[in-house]
Enzyme design. Structure first.
Site, PDB file in Angstrom:
ATOM      1  N   ARG A 225       2.758  -0.904  -5.732  1.00 39.56           N
ATOM      2  CA  ARG A 225       3.479  -0.621  -6.976  1.00 39.56           C
ATOM      3  C   ARG A 225       4.294  -1.796  -7.494  1.00 39.56           C
ATOM      4  O   ARG A 225       4.624  -1.841  -8.680  1.00 39.56           O
ATOM      5  CB  ARG A 225       4.325   0.632  -6.826  1.00 39.56           C
TER       6      ARG A 225
ATOM      7  N   GLU B 232       6.393   5.610   8.822  1.00 36.13           N
ATOM      8  CA  GLU B 232       6.742   6.893   9.420  1.00 36.13           C
ATOM      9  C   GLU B 232       5.903   7.174  10.663  1.00 36.13           C
ATOM     10  O   GLU B 232       6.403   7.630  11.675  1.00 36.13           O
ATOM     11  CB  GLU B 232       6.559   7.999   8.386  1.00 36.13           C
TER      12      GLU B 232
END
Length: 187
Positions: A69, A106
């Protein structure tokens, strides 16, 4: 106009998706900003105005955008500032000799790369990305900047998830255009 004056309008364009990509996450989607040219321009102008007010014109040599992004607005910001753009990509996506940095996600880890000769040693750079959460990917990009001998002036993020305290991992100033969630979505 200042970055602060555009913040409310930009934030209003965001869309939230509860429980995406997994249960308990409130996903902040900033892609709607790009569907409206005037908002996209305000996003670029907000970052440009902040950087020029902070560092002056001509002090920054490169904008470094993080996959993926950071690629959406990093090149436009670089063009608006008349500076170079350098991508930081996931491992195996760039040709030639690259420097690497590993960061934790994560579940597991990932590797960022930057082409070794993309900028000269001593260049003044700014790292941009959409959101700072835990700070792991931004810290890896900082390591890449150090490995090529450039000087990191600042980080720029569209939004910060304050409750994750990602900025605490970073050693350069952090500018965040919009403040995000204060905590995770409650189930």
């Amino acid at each position: 106009m200042s970055a602060v004056s555009h913040a409310a309008e930009l934030k209003a364009a965001l869309k939230q998706y509860p429980n995406f990509p997994s249960e308990g996450i409130l996903f902040e989607d900033f892609l709607p900003i790009f569907t409206k040219p005037d908002l996209f321009q305000k996003l670029i102008d907000s970052f440009k105005n902040h950087l020029e007010a902070t560092y002056g014109v001509g002090k920054i040599d490169y904008i470094i955008g993080l996959e993926s992004r950071g690629f959406l607005f990093g090149p436009s910001l670089a063009l608006a500032m008349n500076v170079g753009f350098v991508p930081v990509r996931k491992e195996g996506k760039l040709p030639g000799e690259c420097v690497k940095a590993t960061y934790q996600k994560e579940y597991g880890s990932d590797v960022f790369e930057m082409q070794k000769g993309a900028m000269e040693a001593g260049a003044n750079v700014v790292i941009v990305d959409d959101i700072i959460a835990t700070g792991g990917s931004a810290k890896a990009a900082e390591e890449l900047v150090e490995k090529v001998g450039a000087k990191l002036l600042e980080y720029e993020f569209v939004m910060e998830l304050d409750f994750l305290k990602g900025r605490d991992k970073l050693s350069a100033p952090v500018f965040t255009l919009l403040n995000g969630q204060e905590e995770k979505l409650k189930n």
